[in-house]
Write an enzyme that holds these catalytic residues in place. Structure first.
Site, short mmCIF file in Angstrom:
data_model
loop_
_atom_site.label_atom_id
_atom_site.label_comp_id
_atom_site.label_asym_id
_atom_site.label_seq_id
_atom_site.Cartn_x
_atom_site.Cartn_y
_atom_site.Cartn_z
N GLY A 1 -5.88 -2.36 0.14
CA GLY A 1 -5.14 -1.10 0.05
C GLY A 1 -3.90 -1.11 -0.82
O GLY A 1 -3.31 -0.06 -1.07
N ASP B 1 -1.52 -1.02 -4.03
CA ASP B 1 -1.72 -0.18 -5.21
C ASP B 1 -0.46 -0.12 -6.08
O ASP B 1 0.59 -0.69 -5.74
CB ASP B 1 -2.17 1.22 -4.79
CG ASP B 1 -1.34 1.79 -3.65
OD1 ASP B 1 -0.11 1.56 -3.69
OD2 ASP B 1 -1.90 2.43 -2.75
N GLN C 1 -20.76 -29.27 -28.90
CA GLN C 1 -20.63 -29.74 -27.51
C GLN C 1 -19.73 -28.85 -26.65
O GLN C 1 -19.74 -28.97 -25.43
CB GLN C 1 -20.12 -31.19 -27.51
CG GLN C 1 -21.17 -32.14 -28.07
CD GLN C 1 -20.79 -33.60 -27.92
OE1 GLN C 1 -19.90 -33.93 -27.15
NE2 GLN C 1 -21.47 -34.45 -28.65
N ASP D 1 -5.65 -13.50 -20.12
CA ASP D 1 -6.51 -14.26 -19.22
C ASP D 1 -7.47 -15.17 -20.00
O ASP D 1 -7.83 -14.87 -21.13
CB ASP D 1 -7.31 -13.24 -18.38
CG ASP D 1 -8.14 -13.91 -17.31
OD1 ASP D 1 -7.55 -14.60 -16.46
OD2 ASP D 1 -9.38 -13.75 -17.32
N ASP E 1 -4.24 -18.25 -8.65
CA ASP E 1 -5.39 -19.15 -8.73
C ASP E 1 -5.11 -20.52 -8.12
O ASP E 1 -5.98 -21.39 -8.18
CB ASP E 1 -5.79 -19.34 -10.21
CG ASP E 1 -6.42 -18.08 -10.79
OD1 ASP E 1 -7.16 -17.40 -10.05
OD2 ASP E 1 -6.17 -17.78 -11.97
N ASN F 1 -5.87 6.40 -1.23
CA ASN F 1 -6.84 5.73 -2.12
C ASN F 1 -7.41 4.45 -1.51
O ASN F 1 -8.07 3.68 -2.20
CB ASN F 1 -6.21 5.45 -3.50
CG ASN F 1 -4.99 4.55 -3.42
OD1 ASN F 1 -4.82 3.81 -2.45
ND2 ASN F 1 -4.14 4.60 -4.43
N ASP G 1 0.86 -1.19 0.00
CA ASP G 1 0.00 0.00 0.00
C ASP G 1 0.89 1.23 0.00
O ASP G 1 1.39 1.67 1.04
CB ASP G 1 -0.90 -0.04 1.24
CG ASP G 1 -1.92 1.11 1.25
OD1 ASP G 1 -1.80 2.01 0.38
OD2 ASP G 1 -2.80 1.10 2.13
N GLU H 1 -9.85 2.91 -8.91
CA GLU H 1 -9.48 3.99 -7.98
C GLU H 1 -8.69 3.48 -6.77
O GLU H 1 -7.97 4.24 -6.14
CB GLU H 1 -10.72 4.77 -7.54
CG GLU H 1 -11.77 3.97 -6.75
CD GLU H 1 -12.79 3.24 -7.64
OE1 GLU H 1 -12.48 3.03 -8.82
OE2 GLU H 1 -13.86 2.88 -7.12
N GLU I 1 -3.15 -17.91 -20.68
CA GLU I 1 -3.50 -18.79 -19.56
C GLU I 1 -4.35 -19.97 -20.07
O GLU I 1 -5.49 -19.78 -20.46
CB GLU I 1 -4.31 -18.01 -18.52
CG GLU I 1 -4.72 -18.88 -17.34
CD GLU I 1 -6.00 -18.39 -16.65
OE1 GLU I 1 -6.19 -18.76 -15.49
OE2 GLU I 1 -6.81 -17.68 -17.26
CA LIG Z 1 -13.96 1.17 -9.14
CA LIG Z 2 -3.64 2.28 -1.20
#
Ligand SMILES: [Ca+2]
Ligand SMILES: [Ca+2]
Ligand SMILES: [Ca+2]
Length: 614
Positions: free
Chosen positions: A164, A166, A287, A333, A437, A144, A139, A214, A362
């Site tokens: 948090g 970023d 199928q 992805d 994942d 933000n 963070d 954001e 992937e």
């Molecule tokens: Ca958003």
């Molecule tokens: Ca942050």
């Protein structure tokens, strides 16, 4: 117009009365893409707004010609195709909409492209990739954490809330990653998500493909991160999602075109992930159609890439992120869930714009006959070459876990490598021990630090482009999703320990960190370990031996998977190491005896020993 549509329109006119149509002043709310570049294929604009039905679009900028337009019948979307002539200059583009006696401007601009050396370099076997989930790494900007537009979404005590992390946090720790020895970072998607669906923190449910969420920062933060990474000689890959959008995307309420999505909120098929049928030419396509056209496990709406306008929208979006940031490559992805014809065209266009770029798809499957089918470089039975630079080596991932954690025989590694001929470029496969994942390596039953270190040694000395999952370098624990996405210790306000610093690591963490660091330095120093040819040397019930050779740069590795030390008697006759005159132990390997084309050594339990050969 179909009769039903006509009646609907009449009913709507009656309902809204003359008001809506009399006041039909065109309003522009959003333009995708918001800007574009010269010396690139001219863009298709998708304008979102009000009263856009029937408007005329006029260019008032020299060199910009409006070729054609199409509006969505309720007037909320307008497509603009344009020509950009060679005489066009960088700067604002004035596109005026005229309708109902009124006009509105479409905010848009064209800029000069970045220099070709400003990123766009792709990645290859000389690289080591480090995967970061932006919300969970560091963070760097607490302002933000609780953005006013998405209140109540930040809660570090909840595994599926925002924590948090970023882009600025990643940027602040680039030096850490550089010192560790990684060359490339891959960040999970940063598209704007709705943030209120549980799990949006992972970034895969876009509600706006043209904005950073954001919680993660701004477009400037994205650009600064890449700029600083490049300054350190590192590259950046971004996660690109073309298969689906988020449930709260505005397209679910009003679709720009009738077949923009596959199905509607009320009426769609569901993709169950059974894409292994696609490579099987004996399975009727009907199928597996739902796998490609269905909504991803019924939680993510499926985008229709067979619609050429959608296909262009998605290509432009990927290029936009690349050019905005000076990216080096994409991680793609849900690769098999997207029509192969789309990927083929996507890559043709992409590599025309960025000849050195690279992409990795992937394809989450343990079987090389499935994963290789989707790899690019040659057409498959359907006549299509997906064009992707490479795919992740899920088969090797599963095999390494089977061998190290389920005590399968180590020659299973060679059995998987035997299928390398299926791939046009097996040396480019992106190999890994875990990702966002999968259960953390240290979260698996029976995992130990010794096994993790052995797994890292295999990863960094075998063929392929290794990828490390954030936190594995300090043996971070964690089960399945979302427990495999714990916060990196030291990245967040109030953390008790800061594992980015040696003094903040426990002895156990430091042991794994140092070992990985040493492996990465060794790999960086020796071309054989990066792109040398891999040769099989021998195997037994508990061991597996192999070489990597690049000219005179020659390495020998022996992996003992037993619970006890093993005395290995390795026959090097009929191998490329037959003429070796010395075996210099590396990163803590014991001294062995090399005589008359035989190598004898006692290999400790769950260890890979490494020798530089003379
Ligand atoms: Ca958003
Ligand atoms: Ca942050
Ligand atoms: Ca799909």
């Amino acid at each position: 117009m179909r009769p039903g549509r006509l009646w609907y329109s009449i009913a709507l006119s009656v309902l809204l009365g003359a008001v809506a149509f009399a006041q039909g002043v065109p309003v522009v709310q959003k333009v995708d893409p918001p800007n574009w570049w010269l010396d690139m294929p001219a863009p298709m604009l998708l304008v979102k707004g009000e009263n856009l039905a029937g408007v005329q679009v006029k260019s008032q900028t020299p060199g910009i010609i409006v070729k054609r337009t199409r509006f969505e019948e309720t007037g909320h979307y307008l497509f603009i195709w344009m020509d950009v002539s060679t005489s066009a200059k960088p700067g604002p583009v004035r596109l005026q909409l005229q309708g109902n006696g009124s006009s509105a401007d479409v905010p848009f601009s064209l800029a000069a492209r970045r220099p070709a050396t400003d990123g766009f370099q792709g990645f290859g076997p000389d690289d080591v990739i480090y995967l970061i989930m932006p919300d969970r790494f560091a963070d760097g900007d607490t302002s933000n954490d609780s953005p006013p537009q998405s209140p109540g979404t930040y809660d570090r005590s909840k595994a599926r809330a925002y924590h948090g992390g970023d882009l600025r946090g990643i940027r602040q720790h680039l030096q850490y990653l550089h010192d560790l020895g990684v060359t490339t970072i891959w960040i999970n998607p940063i598209y704007d998500n709705d943030n209120h669906s549980p799990g949006d923190y992972h970034g895969y449910a876009a509600v706006d493909f043209y904005a950073a969420d954001e919680h993660f920062g701004t477009l400037a933060d994205y650009q600064d991160l890449i700029k600083d990474a490049h300054r350190l000689g590192m590259k950046v890959l971004l996660d690109v999602v073309v298969n689906h959008c988020g449930m709260k995307h505005p397209w679910l309420d009003i679709s720009p075109e009738p077949d923009w999505l596959n199905g509607t909120k009320q009426n769609h098929t569901i993709s169950d992930g059974a894409f292994q049928a696609i490579p099987d030419q004996h399975v009727p396509p009907a199928q597996w159609k739902h796998v490609v056209d269905g909504w991803f496990f019924n939680v993510l709406p499926d985008l229709n890439q067979n619609n050429p306008d959608m296909a262009q929208y998605l290509l432009q979006n990927a290029v936009w992120w690349a050019e905005e940031g000076g990216l080096d490559g994409f991680r793609l992805d849900t690769f098999p869930y997207v029509p192969r014809s789309f990927w083929s065209e996507f890559h043709k266009s992409l590599f025309q714009i960025y000849p050195h770029f690279a992409s990795v798809g992937e394809v989450f499957n343990p079987d090389p006959t499935v994963t290789s089918f989707f790899d690019g470089g040659q057409p498959r039975y359907d006549g299509i070459d997906s064009g992707v630079s490479t795919v992740f080596d899920f088969p090797l991932f599963f095999t390494m876990r089977d061998v190290l954690l389920k005590d399968k025989q180590p020659d299973q590694l060679e059995q998987i490598l035997r299928e390398d001929w299926l791939y046009p470029h097996p040396e480019r496969l992106v190999t890994f021990l875990g990702n966002h994942d999968t259960v953390r390596f240290m979260g698996e039953p029976g995992a130990t630090r010794a096994k993790l270190k052995a797994a890292f040694a295999l990863l960094l000395t075998m063929r392929g482009i290794p990828q490390i999952y954030y936190g594995d370098e300090i043996a971070m624990p964690g089960g399945g999703d979302p427990d495999n996405r714990r916060d990196f210790p030291g990245g967040f306000p109030g953390d008790q320990r800061n594992a980015f610093e040696p003094s903040g690591r426990t002895t156990d963490q430091q042991e794994v960190f140092e070992y990985l660091h040493d492996l990465l330095q060794l790999r960086r120093k020796h071309p054989a370990l990066r792109h040398g040819k891999q040769w099989f040397l021998g195997s037994g019930p508990e061991y597996f031996a192999y070489a990597r050779i690049d000219g005179n740069n020659r390495f020998m590795m022996i992996f003992n998977n037993a619970e006890h030390a093993e005395q290995i008697h390795l026959d090097l006759t009929k191998t490329p190491l037959a003429n070796a005159t010395g075996a210099n132990p590396q990163i803590g390997a014991p001294t062995g005896q090399l005589s008359q084309e035989y190598f004898d050594v006692s290999v400790p339990s769950r260890t890979v020993v490494v020798y530089a050969m003379e």
